[in-house]
Write a protein that holds these residues in place. Structure first.
Motif, PDB file in Angstrom:
ATOM      1  N   PHE A  44      19.027 158.808 -39.850  1.00 42.64           N
ATOM      2  CA  PHE A  44      17.526 159.585 -39.923  1.00 42.64           C
ATOM      3  C   PHE A  44      17.844 160.637 -40.968  1.00 42.64           C
ATOM      4  O   PHE A  44      18.775 161.236 -41.213  1.00 42.64           O
ATOM      5  N   ILE A  45      16.700 161.042 -41.585  1.00 37.41           N
ATOM      6  CA  ILE A  45      16.540 161.945 -42.488  1.00 37.41           C
ATOM      7  C   ILE A  45      16.351 163.316 -41.965  1.00 37.41           C
ATOM      8  O   ILE A  45      15.425 163.960 -41.510  1.00 37.41           O
ATOM      9  N   THR A  46      17.609 164.095 -42.223  1.00 36.87           N
ATOM     10  CA  THR A  46      17.371 165.541 -41.482  1.00 36.87           C
ATOM     11  C   THR A  46      17.646 166.674 -42.814  1.00 36.87           C
ATOM     12  O   THR A  46      18.258 166.597 -43.851  1.00 36.87           O
ATOM     13  N   ALA A  47      17.140 167.790 -42.502  1.00 32.37           N
ATOM     14  CA  ALA A  47      17.307 169.014 -43.505  1.00 32.37           C
ATOM     15  C   ALA A  47      18.685 169.311 -43.402  1.00 32.37           C
ATOM     16  O   ALA A  47      19.438 169.501 -44.324  1.00 32.37           O
ATOM     17  N   GLU A  48      19.449 169.237 -42.396  1.00 35.93           N
ATOM     18  CA  GLU A  48      20.933 169.224 -42.381  1.00 35.93           C
ATOM     19  C   GLU A  48      21.672 168.420 -43.194  1.00 35.93           C
ATOM     20  O   GLU A  48      22.622 168.953 -43.821  1.00 35.93           O
ATOM     21  N   GLY A  49      21.338 167.327 -43.168  1.00 34.22           N
ATOM     22  CA  GLY A  49      21.890 166.211 -44.144  1.00 34.22           C
ATOM     23  C   GLY A  49      21.798 166.651 -45.528  1.00 34.22           C
ATOM     24  O   GLY A  49      22.668 166.376 -46.161  1.00 34.22           O
ATOM     25  N   PHE A  50      20.713 167.058 -45.872  1.00 33.51           N
ATOM     26  CA  PHE A  50      20.442 167.735 -47.394  1.00 33.51           C
ATOM     27  C   PHE A  50      21.294 168.870 -47.551  1.00 33.51           C
ATOM     28  O   PHE A  50      21.948 169.023 -48.828  1.00 33.51           O
ATOM     29  N   GLU A  51      21.389 169.471 -46.536  1.00 33.21           N
ATOM     30  CA  GLU A  51      22.239 170.914 -46.928  1.00 33.21           C
ATOM     31  C   GLU A  51      23.775 170.392 -46.888  1.00 33.21           C
ATOM     32  O   GLU A  51      24.196 170.888 -47.851  1.00 33.21           O
ATOM     33  N   LYS A  52      24.168 169.291 -46.265  1.00 32.66           N
ATOM     34  CA  LYS A  52      25.529 168.987 -46.368  1.00 32.66           C
ATOM     35  C   LYS A  52      25.645 168.041 -47.694  1.00 32.66           C
ATOM     36  O   LYS A  52      26.828 168.478 -48.379  1.00 32.66           O
ATOM     37  N   THR A  53      24.694 167.562 -48.100  1.00 26.68           N
ATOM     38  CA  THR A  53      24.591 166.905 -49.573  1.00 26.68           C
ATOM     39  C   THR A  53      24.812 167.817 -50.693  1.00 26.68           C
ATOM     40  O   THR A  53      25.707 167.742 -51.551  1.00 26.68           O
ATOM     41  N   PHE A  54      24.225 169.010 -50.379  1.00 27.10           N
ATOM     42  CA  PHE A  54      24.405 170.141 -51.606  1.00 27.10           C
ATOM     43  C   PHE A  54      25.450 170.845 -51.497  1.00 27.10           C
ATOM     44  O   PHE A  54      25.639 171.516 -52.517  1.00 27.10           O
ATOM     45  N   ARG A  55      26.144 170.825 -50.543  1.00 23.90           N
ATOM     46  CA  ARG A  55      27.485 171.268 -50.579  1.00 23.90           C
ATOM     47  C   ARG A  55      28.356 170.692 -51.627  1.00 23.90           C
ATOM     48  O   ARG A  55      29.377 171.133 -52.221  1.00 23.90           O
ATOM     49  N   TYR A  56      28.046 169.252 -51.837  1.00 31.51           N
ATOM     50  CA  TYR A  56      28.865 168.713 -52.821  1.00 31.51           C
ATOM     51  C   TYR A  56      28.234 168.930 -54.374  1.00 31.51           C
ATOM     52  O   TYR A  56      28.226 167.818 -55.085  1.00 31.51           O
ATOM     53  N   ILE A  57      27.676 169.701 -54.504  1.00 40.49           N
ATOM     54  CA  ILE A  57      26.572 169.821 -55.816  1.00 40.49           C
ATOM     55  C   ILE A  57      27.525 169.685 -56.923  1.00 40.49           C
ATOM     56  O   ILE A  57      26.951 169.139 -57.931  1.00 40.49           O
ATOM     57  N   LYS A  58      28.655 170.238 -57.077  1.00 40.80           N
ATOM     58  CA  LYS A  58      29.655 169.951 -58.182  1.00 40.80           C
ATOM     59  C   LYS A  58      30.077 168.634 -58.309  1.00 40.80           C
ATOM     60  O   LYS A  58      29.885 168.209 -59.573  1.00 40.80           O
ATOM     61  N   LEU A  59      30.143 167.944 -57.249  1.00 39.84           N
ATOM     62  CA  LEU A  59      30.423 166.278 -57.432  1.00 39.84           C
ATOM     63  C   LEU A  59      29.071 165.783 -58.064  1.00 39.84           C
ATOM     64  O   LEU A  59      29.231 164.939 -59.184  1.00 39.84           O
ATOM     65  N   ILE A  60      28.022 166.181 -57.493  1.00 41.03           N
ATOM     66  CA  ILE A  60      26.723 165.331 -57.945  1.00 41.03           C
ATOM     67  C   ILE A  60      26.362 165.687 -59.431  1.00 41.03           C
ATOM     68  O   ILE A  60      26.181 165.024 -60.113  1.00 41.03           O
ATOM     69  N   GLU A  61      26.743 167.199 -59.778  1.00 41.08           N
ATOM     70  CA  GLU A  61      26.732 167.719 -61.296  1.00 41.08           C
ATOM     71  C   GLU A  61      27.560 166.630 -62.100  1.00 41.08           C
ATOM     72  O   GLU A  61      27.150 166.419 -63.071  1.00 41.08           O
ATOM     73  N   GLN A  62      28.734 166.537 -61.533  1.00 38.79           N
ATOM     74  CA  GLN A  62      29.537 165.736 -62.394  1.00 38.79           C
ATOM     75  C   GLN A  62      29.006 164.242 -62.501  1.00 38.79           C
ATOM     76  O   GLN A  62      29.203 163.735 -63.571  1.00 38.79           O
ATOM     77  N   GLY A  63      28.699 163.849 -61.439  1.00 36.67           N
ATOM     78  CA  GLY A  63      28.007 162.563 -61.484  1.00 36.67           C
ATOM     79  C   GLY A  63      26.919 162.384 -62.475  1.00 36.67           C
ATOM     80  O   GLY A  63      26.752 161.224 -63.071  1.00 36.67           O
ATOM     81  N   ILE A  64      25.882 163.307 -62.425  1.00 37.92           N
ATOM     82  CA  ILE A  64      24.802 163.336 -63.354  1.00 37.92           C
ATOM     83  C   ILE A  64      25.391 163.205 -64.974  1.00 37.92           C
ATOM     84  O   ILE A  64      24.950 162.473 -65.884  1.00 37.92           O
ATOM     85  N   PHE A  65      26.296 164.327 -65.180  1.00 38.49           N
ATOM     86  CA  PHE A  65      26.859 164.402 -66.346  1.00 38.49           C
ATOM     87  C   PHE A  65      27.453 162.753 -67.001  1.00 38.49           C
ATOM     88  O   PHE A  65      27.267 162.622 -67.928  1.00 38.49           O
ATOM     89  N   THR A  66      28.306 162.440 -65.830  1.00 40.00           N
ATOM     90  CA  THR A  66      28.912 161.059 -66.183  1.00 40.00           C
ATOM     91  C   THR A  66      27.999 160.022 -66.598  1.00 40.00           C
ATOM     92  O   THR A  66      27.969 159.133 -67.599  1.00 40.00           O
ATOM     93  N   THR A  67      26.800 160.110 -65.777  1.00 41.05           N
ATOM     94  CA  THR A  67      25.872 159.124 -65.905  1.00 41.05           C
ATOM     95  C   THR A  67      25.156 159.182 -67.302  1.00 41.05           C
ATOM     96  O   THR A  67      24.876 158.185 -67.960  1.00 41.05           O
ATOM     97  N   ILE A  68      24.985 160.446 -67.749  1.00 44.31           N
ATOM     98  CA  ILE A  68      24.347 160.577 -69.022  1.00 44.31           C
ATOM     99  C   ILE A  68      25.174 160.320 -70.064  1.00 44.31           C
ATOM    100  O   ILE A  68      24.982 159.412 -71.167  1.00 44.31           O
ATOM    101  N   MET A  69      26.603 160.624 -69.948  1.00 47.19           N
ATOM    102  CA  MET A  69      27.394 160.274 -70.742  1.00 47.19           C
ATOM    103  C   MET A  69      27.550 158.599 -70.929  1.00 47.19           C
ATOM    104  O   MET A  69      27.919 158.082 -71.961  1.00 47.19           O
TER     105      MET A  69
END
Lengths: 257, 270
Positions: free
Chosen positions: B12-37
């Motif tokens: 299920f999609i929960t606000a808590e789930g998103f909150e947890k996801t955004f704790r890894y914002i550094k990892l996601i940022e790196q992922g976006i950067f890598t995708t662009i590269m």
């Protein structure tokens, strides 16, 4: 007209389908310096093929085209030092300007860029010198104010005048015209013909494939009548128009005049 | 609403789930950067390769041409010899490459490049790029994607070159320009303008397709998604974040290119 032979064409042949179609069937003719040679004939007679063979836009099947003592249809020649040297067709094409029925200006470049591209890249002319020369030539054909326009912004007649001066930028020894007015609106034919006439009066050697009989008669100083890949009659244009000998030419003239 | 504490994947999609996801914002940022590269490097490799392949396919190199002619320079009647004489090895190689790469899945190609070519044949020095990116994963990923898109871009470029009127080549050659000068100054600029929409489309495809490199451990956006999923036992939230990011990369890119396309075509109009 002098006796200085600029181009000698000997037994030129162009076959398609292993000889089933003979676009050029054993054509021989000399073009002298200062000649204005007009080529007429019905469509499919091989007159365009003949013209396009002169600078090897079409590769002839057989025969010789001698320009500056070199047979440019061959891959190599023996130079003055007695050594075998490759024929560089690009070198010879620089000396033969060509004007096409459909202008073929480069649409992604301005008029000025169209004109200076080849001199700068091929002749290594400095950009400023080429620009100066281009503007002078544009003034000669009354288009100096269109230097920075794109080809699409010009009328057909203007495009063809640009195409002519673009070829002149390379200072060719002979100009080849492949039906230069056939794609033009009737009211624009005159402006192109007058540029060509002026060019002829300046002493330029010209070979002109045309359907403009008035121009052929007035400006040409020699004329070829071609049909089925052969030269059927040649001589002074006025003579040919007034007193055609070959029945095919008589028939042709009765239809077009 | 604290199912996440139990050891079951929460669908299920929960606000808590998103909150947890955004704790890894550094990892996601790196992922976006890598995708662009990944997309940038791929499109550069693909474009260069595509031009080379397109030129190879259009060469007129026939080393066996002499077989077709008899003693007097006449064409022989032997049909087999005439057929063999038309063989162009350069065009054949390029065509074979294009057809093989277009007829096999990119996933298989990536695996072969990663495990086969870079695993056994070529050794890449292992170092970290931009502070986090592992070279021994990133380079095989980029090479594989570049080789794949090169095959597609070859066909796009070839059709673009062939769409230019033959009169352009004739005009350039009649001015004494060489084949290469004609290609560089006359044909390619016009061809590239014509095929820009197709190239832009290919670029957007590459951004999306680059997600497949997570299978060989390239730390792109999809890699970040699986990491977050595994660490938190949540499925949908990281995926939705990735969806949003991919959309935000691709949609403006195609719009931006459409804008430049309109601007570039201004010279064509009165």
């Amino acid at each position: 007209m002098t006796n200085d032979k600029l181009l000698q064409i000997k037994n030129l042949k162009k076959y398609y389908n292993k000889g089933a179609i003979k676009a050029l069937d054993d054509v021989s003719i000399d073009i002298h310096r200062g000649d204005v040679m007009v080529v007429i004939g019905p469509s499919g007679s091989g007159k365009s093929t003949f013209l396009r063979s002169l600078n090897l836009m079409e590769e002839p099947t057989d025969g010789q085209i001698i320009f500056h003592n070199i047979d440019i249809t061959k891959k190599s020649f023996i130079n003055k030092a007695g050594k075998k040297e490759k024929v560089n067709i690009n070198l010879h094409r620089q000396k033969m300007g060509m004007v096409f029925q459909h202008f073929n200006l480069f649409p992604h470049k301005t008029i000025l860029q169209n004109m200076i591209l080849a001199p700068v890249k091929v002749l290594k002319m400095p950009q400023e010198q080429a620009t100066e020369k281009a503007l002078a030539l544009l003034a000669r054909v009354g288009l100096e104010d269109r230097a920075n326009a794109y080809p699409i912004q010009l009328s057909g007649g203007q495009k063809q005048r640009v195409a002519i001066v673009r070829a002149l930028m390379m200072e060719p020894e002979v100009m080849l015209f492949d039906e230069p007015t056939s794609a033009l609106d009737p009211e624009m034919v005159g402006e192109v013909l007058s540029v060509m006439k002026e060019l002829a009066n300046s002493g330029m050697t010209m070979v002109v494939v045309t359907h403009e009989m008035g121009f052929a008669r007035e400006v040409g100083n020699s004329m070829l009548f071609m049909d089925e890949g052969k030269i059927l009659e040649q001589g002074d244009p006025k003579e040919l128009f007034d007193n055609p000998q070959h029945p095919r030419l008589q028939d042709f003239l009765s239809k077009v005049l | 609403m604290c199912i996440g504490k139990e050891i079951i994947m929460n669908n299920f999609i929960t606000a808590e789930g998103f909150e947890k996801t955004f704790r890894y914002i550094k990892l996601i940022e790196q992922g976006i950067f890598t995708t662009i590269m990944l997309a940038l490097f791929t499109v550069v490799i693909g474009f260069i390769l595509g031009i080379l392949l397109a030129i190879m396919r259009m060469t007129d190199f026939r080393p066996l041409r002499f077989l077709a002619y008899g003693k007097k320079g006449r064409i022989r009647n032997n049909r087999a010899l005439v057929a063999i004489s038309k063989f162009n090895p350069i065009a054949f190689l390029a065509t074979a490459y294009v057809e093989i790469l277009r007829s096999t899945p990119v996933l298989v190609q990536i695996m072969i490049i990663y495990h086969g070519v870079f695993g056994k044949l070529i050794e890449i020095p292992s170092f970290t790029m931009f502070g986090f990116l592992k070279s021994n994963r990133f380079i095989p990923g980029v090479v594989a994607l570049g080789m794949n898109s090169g095959a597609y871009l070859c066909e796009i470029i070839r059709s673009g070159i062939q769409s230019i009127d033959g009169g352009q080549t004739e005009a350039a050659r009649s001015l004494g320009m060489t084949k290469v000068q004609t290609l560089v100054h006359i044909i390619l600029p016009q061809a590239i303008k014509n095929i820009l929409p197709a190239i832009a489309n290919e670029f957007v495809v590459i951004i999306k397709e680059s997600s497949i490199t997570y299978t060989i451990g390239v730390q792109d956006l999809m890699f970040a998604v699986t990491a977050v999923q595994g660490a938190n036992y949540i499925v949908m939230e990281p995926l939705l974040v990735a969806t949003a990011v991919y959309f935000c990369l691709c949609f403006p890119t195609s719009k931006l290119i459409a804008y430049f396309e309109r601007r570039m075509s201004r010279g064509d109009k009165r």
